[in-house]
Scaffold this motif. Sequence first.
Motif, PDB file in Angstrom:
ATOM      1  N   PHE A  41      -7.844  -2.309 -14.337  1.00  0.00           N
ATOM      2  CA  PHE A  41      -6.635  -1.604 -14.717  1.00  0.00           C
ATOM      3  C   PHE A  41      -5.382  -2.273 -14.143  1.00  0.00           C
ATOM      4  O   PHE A  41      -4.347  -1.625 -13.987  1.00  0.00           O
ATOM      5  N   GLY A  42      -5.487  -3.556 -13.831  1.00  0.00           N
ATOM      6  CA  GLY A  42      -4.353  -4.259 -13.244  1.00  0.00           C
ATOM      7  C   GLY A  42      -3.154  -4.367 -14.170  1.00  0.00           C
ATOM      8  O   GLY A  42      -2.016  -4.492 -13.714  1.00  0.00           O
ATOM      9  N   GLU A  63      -3.556  -1.003  -9.706  1.00  0.00           N
ATOM     10  CA  GLU A  63      -4.887  -0.400  -9.739  1.00  0.00           C
ATOM     11  C   GLU A  63      -4.987   0.759  -8.749  1.00  0.00           C
ATOM     12  O   GLU A  63      -5.545   1.809  -9.057  1.00  0.00           O
ATOM     13  N   VAL A  64      -4.462   0.576  -7.540  1.00  0.00           N
ATOM     14  CA  VAL A  64      -4.517   1.649  -6.547  1.00  0.00           C
ATOM     15  C   VAL A  64      -3.733   2.863  -7.026  1.00  0.00           C
ATOM     16  O   VAL A  64      -4.177   4.002  -6.914  1.00  0.00           O
ATOM     17  N   GLY A  65      -2.549   2.621  -7.589  1.00  0.00           N
ATOM     18  CA  GLY A  65      -1.711   3.728  -8.028  1.00  0.00           C
ATOM     19  C   GLY A  65      -2.140   4.335  -9.343  1.00  0.00           C
ATOM     20  O   GLY A  65      -1.824   5.483  -9.623  1.00  0.00           O
ATOM     21  N   CYS A  66      -2.889   3.571 -10.153  1.00  0.00           N
ATOM     22  CA  CYS A  66      -3.172   4.010 -11.516  1.00  0.00           C
ATOM     23  C   CYS A  66      -4.499   4.745 -11.643  1.00  0.00           C
ATOM     24  O   CYS A  66      -4.584   5.763 -12.316  1.00  0.00           O
ATOM     25  N   LEU A  68       0.820  -1.201   0.000  1.00  0.00           N
ATOM     26  CA  LEU A  68       0.000   0.000   0.000  1.00  0.00           C
ATOM     27  C   LEU A  68       0.856   1.253   0.000  1.00  0.00           C
ATOM     28  O   LEU A  68       0.538   2.243  -0.663  1.00  0.00           O
ATOM     29  N   MET A  69       1.972   1.235   0.751  1.00  0.00           N
ATOM     30  CA  MET A  69       2.857   2.394   0.778  1.00  0.00           C
ATOM     31  C   MET A  69       3.405   2.694  -0.611  1.00  0.00           C
ATOM     32  O   MET A  69       3.453   3.850  -1.045  1.00  0.00           O
ATOM     33  N   GLN A  70       3.801   1.630  -1.344  1.00  0.00           N
ATOM     34  CA  GLN A  70       4.334   1.840  -2.687  1.00  0.00           C
ATOM     35  C   GLN A  70       3.272   2.394  -3.620  1.00  0.00           C
ATOM     36  O   GLN A  70       3.540   3.287  -4.420  1.00  0.00           O
ATOM     37  N   ALA A  71       2.069   1.851  -3.501  1.00  0.00           N
ATOM     38  CA  ALA A  71       0.991   2.338  -4.362  1.00  0.00           C
ATOM     39  C   ALA A  71       0.691   3.799  -4.066  1.00  0.00           C
ATOM     40  O   ALA A  71       0.482   4.603  -4.972  1.00  0.00           O
ATOM     41  N   ARG A  72       0.680   4.166  -2.789  1.00  0.00           N
ATOM     42  CA  ARG A  72       0.402   5.556  -2.437  1.00  0.00           C
ATOM     43  C   ARG A  72       1.522   6.486  -2.893  1.00  0.00           C
ATOM     44  O   ARG A  72       1.282   7.577  -3.394  1.00  0.00           O
ATOM     45  N   GLU A  73       2.762   6.039  -2.715  1.00  0.00           N
ATOM     46  CA  GLU A  73       3.878   6.875  -3.159  1.00  0.00           C
ATOM     47  C   GLU A  73       3.791   7.116  -4.654  1.00  0.00           C
ATOM     48  O   GLU A  73       3.988   8.228  -5.142  1.00  0.00           O
TER      49      GLU A  73
END
Length: 570
Positions: A396-397, A296-299, A217-222
């Motif tokens: 969007f994976g 998907e979270v980051g995109c 989650l941290m990577q996706a948020r960053e």
Amino acid sequence: MEDLIWDNRTQNWTTYSTANNIDACARYAICGPYANCNINNAPACSCLEGFEPRRPDEWDLADWSSGCQRITPLACGNGDGFRTLSGVKFPDTNRSVYNLNMTLDDCEATCKGNCTCTAYASLDIRNGGSGCLLWFGDLMDIRVYDETQELYVRMPASELPMNKGPTSPEYGSGSGKKKPTSIVVAASLGAFIVCLIVALYVAWRKKKRSHKTRHVLMQAREEKYTNDEDGNKDTELSAFSLSMIAKSTNNFALDNKLGEGGFGPVYKGVFEDGREIAVKRLSKTSSQGLDEFKNEVGCIAKLQHRNLVKLLGYCIQGDERMLIYEYMENKSLDFFIFDASRSIMLDWPLRFHIINGIARGLLYLHQDSRLRIVHRDLKAGNILLDKDMNPKISDFGLARKFSGYETEANTNKVVGTYGYISPEYAVHGLFSVKSDVYSFGVLVLEIVSGKKNRGFSQQDYNDTLIGHAWKLHKDGKSVELVSSAVRDSCVASQVLRAVHIGLLCVQHHAEDRPTMSSVVLMLGNENYLPPPKQPAFFAEERFVTEINSMSSALTTDSVNEVTVTLMNAR
């Protein structure tokens, strides 16, 4: 097998299935606030130390839903402390906040300084106790749990044995009696050694999994905030608790299962406020699910368009990783167009409306969103339909973002779905927005004909749907491509235009294909269309052979036997 159980609240007999040894503690908040559930006890519910049943008469009748209340009220600022609970599942995190950078001491000080804070815990006990999790309000849904995690519950000073701090080995014993120093030291040393051995074993056994869980989650948020220039948090994703999602899906009941793909199963859920959701739950056997979750979270966290499925939030707790979407009442496009009975529900005006909606959604991804995004897996199964049959692009994976003036990229790992992958991507690993244009062209021909491009057969020879459409176009017979289900409702000029645009999109060379902005304009007027060049079609067997001859590894299908990954030699 079913059992009849007396429900004290409704004064009726209720039927419960016991075929799979149902866990009585799995029902959300069965014991109410400040109570602990233990399936090995009879009764299963008991109040935490320092608490008593809120309604003893109901508890005597085995109705524990009212929960427990404090024996002694809190006196904020006058000696409140914390009692340690070990071996329990953390309470419902719906009313909690976390901070990844705080130590456990910082966490205690923060909670103690806020009178509404009722408990705190380390966010990651397996990494030296890093991070802080704070609860506000009643503690709900606690149960015995075989895990080395500790919860620190706010208590009045009078309830704290010997006024020790949370690190005391006697904390939470409830004895309230002062013990000899030698016994305390010996007990502390023994407990420390046991805990150290257990902690080392757990860390060794779960190191890799713990690392992924903590950082995904941290990577996706960053990644998301790196690309968020204005820092606008109006569309910040919500973090949902596992208990909240489990409750909304009736504990992931089979009746609520909508389908399953390479990522994992998808369930329908309903929140208490009536909102319907779709829950995409990462399968523990998924090989690419973790990367797709982060992608998907980051995109698409910041993407807002009427023709894109909206991502509402996520759940990441323990081994669970889930994505929460708005619910689409009418499932996916392939549910209708490839089924003989259901296809008649999509007349030509509705199909043309869907084609236009998909085009506008792709235009937003390619040109109008903050980043240029290539979907890379556009297909009928990834077009969802809402209650008004409006199309929305989903999944969007596998998507990739382009920044600045980037227009194309190449890769050794080709991902996508047979029948929709452009030739330059399948053979050379080169992808761009024109790869999506190709997939869109295939999709248009499938919507018009009601036939799949992959596995299409005509008369006594095998061919792709693209090849068949090209032959009809050359012979001036494109209208024959129309599905029999919509021939009575079709507008010939629109059909001919749609087929023509589809063939322009599937031309062999990427530079010959139109952009999605041009496609939207062509769909919206009756202006002259340039003639299409020969499309990138092959007899399917020959096409697959050509790809496999360049492959450095065998082609593998994902769980749903649709999305494939091709490893190409470079």
